[in-house]
Design a protein around this motif. Structure first.
Motif, PDB file in Angstrom:
ATOM      1  N   GLU A  43       0.816  -1.210   0.000  1.00 49.15           N
ATOM      2  CA  GLU A  43       0.000   0.000   0.000  1.00 49.15           C
ATOM      3  C   GLU A  43       0.858   1.272   0.000  1.00 49.15           C
ATOM      4  OE1 GLU A  43      -2.546  -0.436   3.346  1.00 49.15           O
ATOM      5  OE2 GLU A  43      -3.779  -2.006   2.423  1.00 49.15           O
ATOM      6  N   TYR A  44       2.146   1.080  -0.148  1.00 50.92           N
ATOM      7  CA  TYR A  44       3.066   2.205  -0.079  1.00 50.92           C
ATOM      8  C   TYR A  44       3.823   2.382  -1.389  1.00 50.92           C
ATOM      9  CZ  TYR A  44       2.666   3.193   4.902  1.00 50.92           C
ATOM     10  OH  TYR A  44       2.214   3.586   6.132  1.00 50.92           O
ATOM     11  N   VAL A  45       3.999   3.628  -1.786  1.00 55.10           N
ATOM     12  CA  VAL A  45       4.945   3.929  -2.852  1.00 55.10           C
ATOM     13  C   VAL A  45       6.319   4.061  -2.180  1.00 55.10           C
ATOM     14  CG1 VAL A  45       4.466   6.418  -2.677  1.00 55.10           C
ATOM     15  CG2 VAL A  45       5.523   5.480  -4.734  1.00 55.10           C
ATOM     16  N   ILE A  46       7.316   3.416  -2.771  1.00 57.42           N
ATOM     17  CA  ILE A  46       8.627   3.341  -2.137  1.00 57.42           C
ATOM     18  C   ILE A  46       9.705   3.873  -3.078  1.00 57.42           C
ATOM     19  CG2 ILE A  46      10.410   1.760  -1.296  1.00 57.42           C
ATOM     20  CD1 ILE A  46       8.149   2.132   0.661  1.00 57.42           C
ATOM     21  N   GLY A  47      10.592   4.650  -2.518  1.00 53.03           N
ATOM     22  CA  GLY A  47      11.723   5.152  -3.276  1.00 53.03           C
ATOM     23  C   GLY A  47      13.033   4.686  -2.669  1.00 53.03           C
ATOM     24  N   TRP A  48      14.034   4.560  -3.528  1.00 51.34           N
ATOM     25  CA  TRP A  48      15.404   4.299  -3.081  1.00 51.34           C
ATOM     26  C   TRP A  48      16.215   5.566  -3.303  1.00 51.34           C
ATOM     27  CZ3 TRP A  48      17.525   0.273  -0.544  1.00 51.34           C
ATOM     28  CH2 TRP A  48      16.825  -0.944  -0.519  1.00 51.34           C
ATOM     29  N   PHE A  49      17.019   5.896  -2.296  1.00 51.13           N
ATOM     30  CA  PHE A  49      17.902   7.048  -2.357  1.00 51.13           C
ATOM     31  C   PHE A  49      19.301   6.620  -1.927  1.00 51.13           C
ATOM     32  CE2 PHE A  49      14.798  10.450  -2.973  1.00 51.13           C
ATOM     33  CZ  PHE A  49      13.628   9.799  -2.643  1.00 51.13           C
ATOM     34  N   ARG A  50      20.278   7.428  -2.242  1.00 53.60           N
ATOM     35  CA  ARG A  50      21.628   7.136  -1.790  1.00 53.60           C
ATOM     36  C   ARG A  50      22.324   8.438  -1.447  1.00 53.60           C
ATOM     37  NH1 ARG A  50      24.307   5.106  -7.542  1.00 53.60           N
ATOM     38  NH2 ARG A  50      24.456   7.177  -8.545  1.00 53.60           N
ATOM     39  N   GLN A  51      23.328   8.299  -0.598  1.00 53.11           N
ATOM     40  CA  GLN A  51      24.126   9.458  -0.223  1.00 53.11           C
ATOM     41  C   GLN A  51      25.590   9.037  -0.190  1.00 53.11           C
ATOM     42  OE1 GLN A  51      22.850  11.516   3.312  1.00 53.11           O
ATOM     43  NE2 GLN A  51      23.974  13.356   2.735  1.00 53.11           N
ATOM     44  N   ALA A  52      26.359   9.625  -1.081  1.00 52.70           N
ATOM     45  CA  ALA A  52      27.783   9.353  -1.122  1.00 52.70           C
ATOM     46  C   ALA A  52      28.493  10.177  -0.063  1.00 52.70           C
ATOM     47  CB  ALA A  52      28.334   9.690  -2.506  1.00 52.70           C
ATOM     48  N   PRO A  53      29.672   9.736   0.354  1.00 49.19           N
ATOM     49  CA  PRO A  53      30.425  10.486   1.370  1.00 49.19           C
ATOM     50  C   PRO A  53      30.645  11.924   0.932  1.00 49.19           C
ATOM     51  CG  PRO A  53      31.393   8.328   1.033  1.00 49.19           C
ATOM     52  CD  PRO A  53      30.346   8.488  -0.026  1.00 49.19           C
ATOM     53  N   GLY A  54      30.246  12.866   1.777  1.00 51.37           N
ATOM     54  CA  GLY A  54      30.471  14.266   1.495  1.00 51.37           C
ATOM     55  C   GLY A  54      29.534  14.886   0.493  1.00 51.37           C
ATOM     56  N   LYS A  55      28.513  14.135   0.090  1.00 54.35           N
ATOM     57  CA  LYS A  55      27.573  14.651  -0.899  1.00 54.35           C
ATOM     58  C   LYS A  55      26.148  14.610  -0.369  1.00 54.35           C
ATOM     59  CE  LYS A  55      30.356  13.444  -4.943  1.00 54.35           C
ATOM     60  NZ  LYS A  55      30.368  12.748  -6.271  1.00 54.35           N
ATOM     61  N   GLY A  56      25.256  15.250  -1.076  1.00 49.51           N
ATOM     62  CA  GLY A  56      23.870  15.268  -0.685  1.00 49.51           C
ATOM     63  C   GLY A  56      23.137  14.022  -1.119  1.00 49.51           C
ATOM     64  N   ARG A  57      21.896  13.894  -0.662  1.00 44.41           N
ATOM     65  CA  ARG A  57      21.094  12.742  -1.017  1.00 44.41           C
ATOM     66  C   ARG A  57      20.717  12.788  -2.494  1.00 44.41           C
ATOM     67  NH1 ARG A  57      15.285  11.775   1.737  1.00 44.41           N
ATOM     68  NH2 ARG A  57      14.838  13.585   0.396  1.00 44.41           N
ATOM     69  N   GLU A  58      20.730  11.637  -3.114  1.00 45.04           N
ATOM     70  CA  GLU A  58      20.436  11.516  -4.542  1.00 45.04           C
ATOM     71  C   GLU A  58      19.373  10.452  -4.746  1.00 45.04           C
ATOM     72  OE1 GLU A  58      22.940  10.497  -8.656  1.00 45.04           O
ATOM     73  OE2 GLU A  58      23.699   9.868  -6.705  1.00 45.04           O
ATOM     74  N   GLY A  59      18.411  10.738  -5.588  1.00 39.79           N
ATOM     75  CA  GLY A  59      17.384   9.766  -5.882  1.00 39.79           C
ATOM     76  C   GLY A  59      17.887   8.680  -6.810  1.00 39.79           C
TER      77      GLY A  59
END
Length: 129
Positions: A31-47
């Motif tokens: 029942e949920y829409v789900i996203g994956w994100f990542r964050q590299a060292p020293g960087k912002g979150r990325e979809g």
């Protein structure tokens, strides 16, 4: 208690593959829409990408297109992120999150702007020789 727990991270060589899991407890992940994100060292979150609640429709961002695949296993209340042809630029903490939303589409910009919803703590992926 609503909870998402990611697993499957680790060290992989460039060109290799890895599958991450996002396991839900306390609610029906279908029942949920789900996203994956990542964050590299020293960087912002990325979809990375997302999957809808209905139909399992997916969207991918940037370099994930053509290399990554998001899928669901309803019986296991789990969403997966299959990653192929990994490069050092894929190194980072990967985490899943989303909100209750019944529908055939997902939108990364909406998921990225969620101030509530359910979020995991992430799993670390390191791509290195």
């Amino acid at each position: 208690q609503l909870q998402l727990v990611e697993s499957g991270g680790g060290l992989v060589q460039p060109g290799g593959s890895l599958t991450l899991a996002c396991v839900a407890s306390g609610f029906n992940l279908d029942e949920y829409v789900i996203g994956w994100f990542r964050q590299a060292p020293g960087k912002g979150r990325e979809g990375v990408g997302c999957i809808s609640s209905e139909g399992g429709n997916t969207r991918y961002e940037g370099s994930a297109k053509g290399r990554f695949t998001i899928s669901r296993d309803s019986a296991k209340n789990t969403v997966y992120l299959q990653m192929n042809l990994l490069t050092p630029e894929d190194t980072g903490r990967y985490f899943c999150g989303g909100e209750e939303s019944i529908g055939p589409a997902c939108y990364m910009d909406i998921l990225a702007g969620l101030t509530d919803g359910v979020w995991g703590q992430g799993t670390l992926v390191t791509v290195s020789s």
